[in-house]
Write a protein that holds these residues in place. Sequence first.
Motif, PDB file in Angstrom:
ATOM      1  N   ALA A   1       0.065 -15.449 -17.402  1.00 20.61           N
ATOM      2  CA  ALA A   1       0.220 -16.895 -17.314  1.00 20.61           C
ATOM      3  C   ALA A   1       0.170 -17.360 -15.859  1.00 20.61           C
ATOM      4  CB  ALA A   1       1.533 -17.325 -17.959  1.00 20.61           C
ATOM      5  N   HIS A   2      -0.755 -18.243 -15.563  1.00 18.39           N
ATOM      6  CA  HIS A   2      -0.789 -18.919 -14.274  1.00 18.39           C
ATOM      7  C   HIS A   2      -1.734 -20.104 -14.407  1.00 18.39           C
ATOM      8  CE1 HIS A   2      -4.190 -16.149 -14.099  1.00 18.39           C
ATOM      9  NE2 HIS A   2      -4.670 -16.721 -13.014  1.00 18.39           N
ATOM     10  N   ASP A   3      -1.582 -21.065 -13.531  1.00 24.14           N
ATOM     11  CA  ASP A   3      -2.370 -22.284 -13.621  1.00 24.14           C
ATOM     12  C   ASP A   3      -3.116 -22.508 -12.315  1.00 24.14           C
ATOM     13  OD1 ASP A   3      -2.830 -24.594 -15.496  1.00 24.14           O
ATOM     14  OD2 ASP A   3      -2.326 -25.691 -13.677  1.00 24.14           O
ATOM     15  N   LEU A   4      -4.387 -22.836 -12.440  1.00 25.43           N
ATOM     16  CA  LEU A   4      -5.255 -23.027 -11.287  1.00 25.43           C
ATOM     17  C   LEU A   4      -5.727 -24.470 -11.260  1.00 25.43           C
ATOM     18  CD1 LEU A   4      -7.367 -19.793 -11.889  1.00 25.43           C
ATOM     19  CD2 LEU A   4      -5.448 -20.052 -10.306  1.00 25.43           C
ATOM     20  N   PRO A   5      -5.091 -25.330 -10.459  1.00 27.08           N
ATOM     21  CA  PRO A   5      -5.494 -26.744 -10.440  1.00 27.08           C
ATOM     22  C   PRO A   5      -6.973 -26.947 -10.162  1.00 27.08           C
ATOM     23  CG  PRO A   5      -3.405 -26.462  -9.304  1.00 27.08           C
ATOM     24  CD  PRO A   5      -3.914 -25.079  -9.612  1.00 27.08           C
TER      25      PRO A   5
ATOM     26  N   ARG B   1       1.655 -27.464 -13.050  1.00 25.15           N
ATOM     27  CA  ARG B   1       2.366 -27.091 -14.273  1.00 25.15           C
ATOM     28  C   ARG B   1       3.472 -26.082 -13.974  1.00 25.15           C
ATOM     29  NH1 ARG B   1      -2.892 -27.625 -16.606  1.00 25.15           N
ATOM     30  NH2 ARG B   1      -2.888 -29.246 -18.187  1.00 25.15           N
ATOM     31  N   GLU B   2       4.638 -26.316 -14.560  1.00 29.15           N
ATOM     32  CA  GLU B   2       5.737 -25.364 -14.482  1.00 29.15           C
ATOM     33  C   GLU B   2       5.688 -24.501 -15.734  1.00 29.15           C
ATOM     34  OE1 GLU B   2       7.730 -24.869 -11.978  1.00 29.15           O
ATOM     35  OE2 GLU B   2       6.877 -26.496 -10.776  1.00 29.15           O
ATOM     36  N   LEU B   3       5.355 -23.245 -15.569  1.00 28.91           N
ATOM     37  CA  LEU B   3       5.201 -22.358 -16.707  1.00 28.91           C
ATOM     38  C   LEU B   3       6.478 -21.551 -16.932  1.00 28.91           C
ATOM     39  CD1 LEU B   3       1.654 -21.013 -15.793  1.00 28.91           C
ATOM     40  CD2 LEU B   3       2.214 -22.917 -17.306  1.00 28.91           C
ATOM     41  N   VAL B   4       6.624 -21.061 -18.133  1.00 30.25           N
ATOM     42  CA  VAL B   4       7.754 -20.194 -18.462  1.00 30.25           C
ATOM     43  C   VAL B   4       7.198 -18.844 -18.894  1.00 30.25           C
ATOM     44  CG1 VAL B   4       9.274 -22.087 -19.112  1.00 30.25           C
ATOM     45  CG2 VAL B   4       7.809 -21.047 -20.844  1.00 30.25           C
ATOM     46  N   ARG B   5       8.061 -17.802 -18.895  1.00 26.84           N
ATOM     47  CA  ARG B   5       7.576 -16.458 -19.112  1.00 26.84           C
ATOM     48  C   ARG B   5       7.357 -16.120 -20.583  1.00 26.84           C
ATOM     49  NH1 ARG B   5      10.715 -12.812 -15.975  1.00 26.84           N
ATOM     50  NH2 ARG B   5       9.816 -11.112 -17.183  1.00 26.84           N
ATOM     51  N   ALA B   6       7.650 -17.057 -21.491  1.00 25.60           N
ATOM     52  CA  ALA B   6       7.552 -16.757 -22.922  1.00 25.60           C
ATOM     53  C   ALA B   6       6.134 -16.362 -23.329  1.00 25.60           C
ATOM     54  CB  ALA B   6       8.023 -17.949 -23.750  1.00 25.60           C
ATOM     55  N   TRP B   7       5.110 -17.010 -22.746  1.00 26.67           N
ATOM     56  CA  TRP B   7       3.740 -16.665 -23.125  1.00 26.67           C
ATOM     57  C   TRP B   7       3.430 -15.236 -22.703  1.00 26.67           C
ATOM     58  CZ3 TRP B   7      -0.927 -14.862 -21.533  1.00 26.67           C
ATOM     59  CH2 TRP B   7      -2.001 -15.045 -22.420  1.00 26.67           C
TER      60      TRP B   7
ATOM     61  N   GLY C   1       0.438 -21.299 -21.221  1.00 24.33           N
ATOM     62  CA  GLY C   1       0.189 -20.229 -20.260  1.00 24.33           C
ATOM     63  C   GLY C   1      -0.578 -20.647 -19.021  1.00 24.33           C
ATOM     64  N   GLY C   2      -0.995 -21.930 -18.952  1.00 24.50           N
ATOM     65  CA  GLY C   2      -1.822 -22.363 -17.832  1.00 24.50           C
ATOM     66  C   GLY C   2      -3.275 -21.993 -18.065  1.00 24.50           C
ATOM     67  N   ASN C   3      -4.169 -22.640 -17.320  1.00 23.36           N
ATOM     68  CA  ASN C   3      -5.586 -22.358 -17.559  1.00 23.36           C
ATOM     69  C   ASN C   3      -5.995 -20.965 -17.084  1.00 23.36           C
ATOM     70  OD1 ASN C   3      -5.711 -22.743 -14.781  1.00 23.36           O
ATOM     71  ND2 ASN C   3      -6.733 -24.726 -14.903  1.00 23.36           N
ATOM     72  N   GLY C   4      -5.168 -20.317 -16.292  1.00 24.65           N
ATOM     73  CA  GLY C   4      -5.467 -18.958 -15.878  1.00 24.65           C
ATOM     74  C   GLY C   4      -5.165 -17.913 -16.935  1.00 24.65           C
TER      75      GLY C   4
END
Length: 283
Positions: free
Chosen positions: A171-175, A209-215, A242-245
């Motif tokens: 999970a990570h997000d790439l603006p 985005r603030e992600l959480v570790r559940a994904w 999970g974010g777009n990453g």
Amino acid sequence: MKNRLTVCASHLITLPSAPFGPVREAIADARETVREFDPELVVFFGTDHRRAFRTVVPTFAVVLSATAQGDVAGPVGSYDVPAALGRSLVADLVAHEFDIATAYEAALDHAFGHTARDLLGSISAKPVLPIFINCASPPHATFRRAASLGRRVGEFFADRRVLYVGSGGLAHDLPGFREPETGVVLSEPERQAWIKDVNERARREGTVRELVRAWDESFLAGIGGTSWEWLDSIGTDLVERGGNGAAECLTWTAAWAAGGRGLTTLAHEFDTSGRAVAITQSA
């Protein structure tokens, strides 16, 4: 199945700027396991960060000749790609109703280069057959389809001593990947300036985005077994959870299915940059 080893890992683990934590230690352990396994072939499921594939973006592609771009302090040079074997794989996949693309040449970025160097020592240490999975430019394949592809690849190479690699996620997000894909090819300096501007704008506007570790935990639990039941739910609301990453985990899914065994998580650090290493060796 004693001739199969599967390793899935995040890329950019060994950058000097990366944390010196459990994941960095785990990639060293995985490298030693790979050395002991001594594969005759590495089938590498990797993605791209809109560098190698821009004007045409296949969902899946077998690469027959590959160089490394050297981006993000990555390796440079040429991969030792067994082109004839790649052509045979393409023919087999088409015969089994996969609409697979053939990339006669590709300059692969750090999604392949860093992990190949981390696990093999250099990108030319072993014959490597790169299989590209689009994870950056929607629409993506489903997780079930990626698993189906991986399973067929594993069946094709059943009689060979193969290391299957998946590189990317979690999970990570790439603006910078939220902007519409235009197909316009930028120089690397132009690209980095554009990504920096998009990231700064996202921070100013509060849209990071603030992600959480559940994904992460759900995904790692899925590849920890052999059931396919989780494949349909893991991709639901993927960007939100999970974010777009997180789509980069399509590469892990394909490698997991190719190996045909559950993966053991060696290390997992949740820091919104998707850092983990998982490995399995068939008994």
